[in-house]
Design a protein around this motif. Sequence first.
Motif, PDB file in Angstrom:
ATOM      1  N   ARG A  96      92.732  36.207  32.973  1.00  0.00           N
ATOM      2  CA  ARG A  96      93.118  37.151  31.866  1.00  0.00           C
ATOM      3  C   ARG A  96      92.651  36.700  30.827  1.00  0.00           C
ATOM      4  N   PRO A  97      92.581  37.683  29.639  1.00  0.00           N
ATOM      5  CA  PRO A  97      92.021  37.328  28.380  1.00  0.00           C
ATOM      6  C   PRO A  97      93.433  36.452  27.577  1.00  0.00           C
ATOM      7  N   VAL A  98      92.908  35.630  26.656  1.00  0.00           N
ATOM      8  CA  VAL A  98      93.946  34.940  26.071  1.00  0.00           C
ATOM      9  C   VAL A  98      95.087  35.731  25.204  1.00  0.00           C
ATOM     10  N   SER A  99      94.671  37.071  24.810  1.00  0.00           N
ATOM     11  CA  SER A  99      95.544  37.828  24.183  1.00  0.00           C
ATOM     12  C   SER A  99      96.796  38.305  24.902  1.00  0.00           C
ATOM     13  N   PHE A 100      96.352  38.586  26.152  1.00  0.00           N
ATOM     14  CA  PHE A 100      97.415  38.770  27.401  1.00  0.00           C
ATOM     15  C   PHE A 100      98.255  37.533  27.775  1.00  0.00           C
ATOM     16  N   LEU A 101      97.563  36.405  27.790  1.00  0.00           N
ATOM     17  CA  LEU A 101      98.196  35.364  28.038  1.00  0.00           C
ATOM     18  C   LEU A 101      99.247  34.874  26.997  1.00  0.00           C
ATOM     19  N   ARG A 102      98.724  34.864  25.817  1.00  0.00           N
ATOM     20  CA  ARG A 102      99.614  34.871  24.384  1.00  0.00           C
ATOM     21  C   ARG A 102     100.992  35.724  24.629  1.00  0.00           C
ATOM     22  N   SER A 103     100.744  36.967  25.205  1.00  0.00           N
ATOM     23  CA  SER A 103     101.820  37.784  25.136  1.00  0.00           C
ATOM     24  C   SER A 103     103.046  37.404  26.037  1.00  0.00           C
ATOM     25  N   ARG A 104     102.544  36.523  27.172  1.00  0.00           N
ATOM     26  CA  ARG A 104     103.385  36.259  28.013  1.00  0.00           C
ATOM     27  C   ARG A 104     104.026  34.858  27.860  1.00  0.00           C
ATOM     28  N   PHE A 105     103.144  34.020  27.189  1.00  0.00           N
ATOM     29  CA  PHE A 105     103.659  32.529  26.769  1.00  0.00           C
ATOM     30  C   PHE A 105     103.757  32.074  25.295  1.00  0.00           C
ATOM     31  N   SER A 106     104.169  33.068  24.317  1.00  0.00           N
ATOM     32  CA  SER A 106     104.136  32.969  22.990  1.00  0.00           C
ATOM     33  C   SER A 106     105.094  31.841  22.912  1.00  0.00           C
ATOM     34  N   SER A 107     106.313  31.764  23.592  1.00  0.00           N
ATOM     35  CA  SER A 107     107.250  30.709  23.223  1.00  0.00           C
ATOM     36  C   SER A 107     106.917  29.321  23.532  1.00  0.00           C
ATOM     37  N   LEU A 108     105.798  29.174  24.434  1.00  0.00           N
ATOM     38  CA  LEU A 108     105.385  27.824  24.715  1.00  0.00           C
ATOM     39  C   LEU A 108     104.578  27.017  23.501  1.00  0.00           C
ATOM     40  N   GLU A 109     104.939  25.981  22.996  1.00  0.00           N
ATOM     41  CA  GLU A 109     104.143  25.574  21.701  1.00  0.00           C
ATOM     42  C   GLU A 109     103.064  24.391  22.210  1.00  0.00           C
ATOM     43  N   ARG A 110     103.270  24.025  23.747  1.00  0.00           N
ATOM     44  CA  ARG A 110     102.330  22.803  23.981  1.00  0.00           C
ATOM     45  C   ARG A 110     101.655  23.079  24.983  1.00  0.00           C
ATOM     46  N   VAL A 111     101.646  24.362  25.377  1.00  0.00           N
ATOM     47  CA  VAL A 111     100.441  24.703  26.582  1.00  0.00           C
ATOM     48  C   VAL A 111      99.185  25.259  25.998  1.00  0.00           C
ATOM     49  N   ASP A 112      98.172  24.911  26.678  1.00  0.00           N
ATOM     50  CA  ASP A 112      96.917  25.419  26.187  1.00  0.00           C
ATOM     51  C   ASP A 112      96.541  26.673  27.132  1.00  0.00           C
ATOM     52  N   LEU A 113      95.705  27.753  26.639  1.00  0.00           N
ATOM     53  CA  LEU A 113      95.418  28.893  27.437  1.00  0.00           C
ATOM     54  C   LEU A 113      94.011  28.879  27.639  1.00  0.00           C
ATOM     55  N   TYR A 114      93.416  29.072  28.746  1.00  0.00           N
ATOM     56  CA  TYR A 114      91.953  29.366  29.007  1.00  0.00           C
ATOM     57  C   TYR A 114      91.901  30.644  29.703  1.00  0.00           C
TER      58      TYR A 114
ATOM     59  N   GLY B 130      96.698  26.873  18.311  1.00  0.00           N
ATOM     60  CA  GLY B 130      96.917  27.857  17.281  1.00  0.00           C
ATOM     61  C   GLY B 130      95.713  28.305  17.038  1.00  0.00           C
ATOM     62  N   ASP B 131      94.590  28.231  17.689  1.00  0.00           N
ATOM     63  CA  ASP B 131      93.388  28.870  17.467  1.00  0.00           C
ATOM     64  C   ASP B 131      92.703  29.318  18.778  1.00  0.00           C
ATOM     65  N   VAL B 132      91.915  30.587  18.575  1.00  0.00           N
ATOM     66  CA  VAL B 132      91.018  31.210  19.669  1.00  0.00           C
ATOM     67  C   VAL B 132      89.735  30.732  19.612  1.00  0.00           C
ATOM     68  N   VAL B 133      88.989  30.291  20.640  1.00  0.00           N
ATOM     69  CA  VAL B 133      87.581  29.895  20.574  1.00  0.00           C
ATOM     70  C   VAL B 133      87.008  30.788  21.641  1.00  0.00           C
ATOM     71  N   THR B 134      85.915  31.513  21.269  1.00  0.00           N
ATOM     72  CA  THR B 134      85.297  32.234  22.313  1.00  0.00           C
ATOM     73  C   THR B 134      84.015  31.701  22.506  1.00  0.00           C
ATOM     74  N   ASN B 135      83.399  31.654  23.641  1.00  0.00           N
ATOM     75  CA  ASN B 135      82.016  31.008  24.161  1.00  0.00           C
ATOM     76  C   ASN B 135      80.998  32.005  23.484  1.00  0.00           C
ATOM     77  N   PRO B 136      80.439  31.535  22.617  1.00  0.00           N
ATOM     78  CA  PRO B 136      79.283  32.485  21.827  1.00  0.00           C
ATOM     79  C   PRO B 136      78.123  33.252  22.789  1.00  0.00           C
ATOM     80  N   ALA B 137      78.024  32.522  23.625  1.00  0.00           N
ATOM     81  CA  ALA B 137      77.068  33.223  24.777  1.00  0.00           C
ATOM     82  C   ALA B 137      77.527  34.354  25.284  1.00  0.00           C
ATOM     83  N   ALA B 138      78.797  34.632  25.294  1.00  0.00           N
ATOM     84  CA  ALA B 138      79.587  35.822  25.772  1.00  0.00           C
ATOM     85  C   ALA B 138      79.415  36.927  24.861  1.00  0.00           C
ATOM     86  N   LEU B 139      79.583  36.537  23.464  1.00  0.00           N
ATOM     87  CA  LEU B 139      79.847  37.781  22.619  1.00  0.00           C
ATOM     88  C   LEU B 139      78.860  38.901  22.570  1.00  0.00           C
TER      89      LEU B 139
END
Length: 268
Positions: free
Chosen positions: A73-91, A102-111
């Motif tokens: 799933r995209p990070v935006s989707f995961l954030r919508s489901r886990f926004s209450s979790l402050e200490r969980v990283d999302l890939y 607090g930051d989203v990093v996108t692989n530049p090769a995919a853009l």
Amino acid sequence: MAQTPRPTHPLSIDEAWAFTAGQAASTTFFFDFDGVLSPVTDDPDASQPAPAVLGVLERLAGVVNRVAIVSARPVSFLRSRFSSLERVDLYGLYGLEVWHEGDVVTNPAALPWVPAMSDLAEQAKAELPGSILVEYKRLSVALHYRTAPAEAATVERWGHEQAERLGLRVQGGRMVVELKPPVDQDKGMVITEGVRDAGCAWYFGDDMSDIKAFDALRAREAVDPSFFGVAVAVANPETGAEVSSAADLTLDSPDAVAEFLRQGLERF
């Protein structure tokens, strides 16, 4: 005090939790989303974490070094489901997107592939049967045939034709064909990097892409005798047998994952 010896495979649940509790400060837990933390649904947008998942992940993140969700799933989707979790990283998107502190990093090769993926999604909607759900994820396109299993061969053929035409990669899954940019990134690579400094790591998965994550745990154990990895499969009627055969343990459902973690947390 002497360090607890690393358990050997096959292992018991008691052994796995005992070692993990003793190595909590250097332990990471990785989870897939669909089929592991959430039941698989006919409509991907309707997927929600199982009721007990949010609370148990928050507790887990408080006692181990790191908790991360590694999903298609995209990070935006995961954030919508886990926004209450402050200490969980999302890939997201197999690691093409990362949410960390607090930051989203996108692989530049995919853009550069964003426009092509948008065009491909529109083409899929126009050319494939209307019963196929086309999920556009910005950096990939997933073709779901869960509600139309008779169309599996049609979707597979169309997906491979487009992959060959555009130079894309195909990721098969639970009644889905996903087309991705030709960028070297998968769940195994996420785990390889994520366990580089870990003493212990668990990965919970249910689909074919998760086997690469299991393999990454095994590879780390092979080069680091002090590292301990636990591969956990979640049962399902589509890919369950193959995934379970590559895992140490198998659980029945996302609800069972939450309960398994709840019981394990009693060891800490």
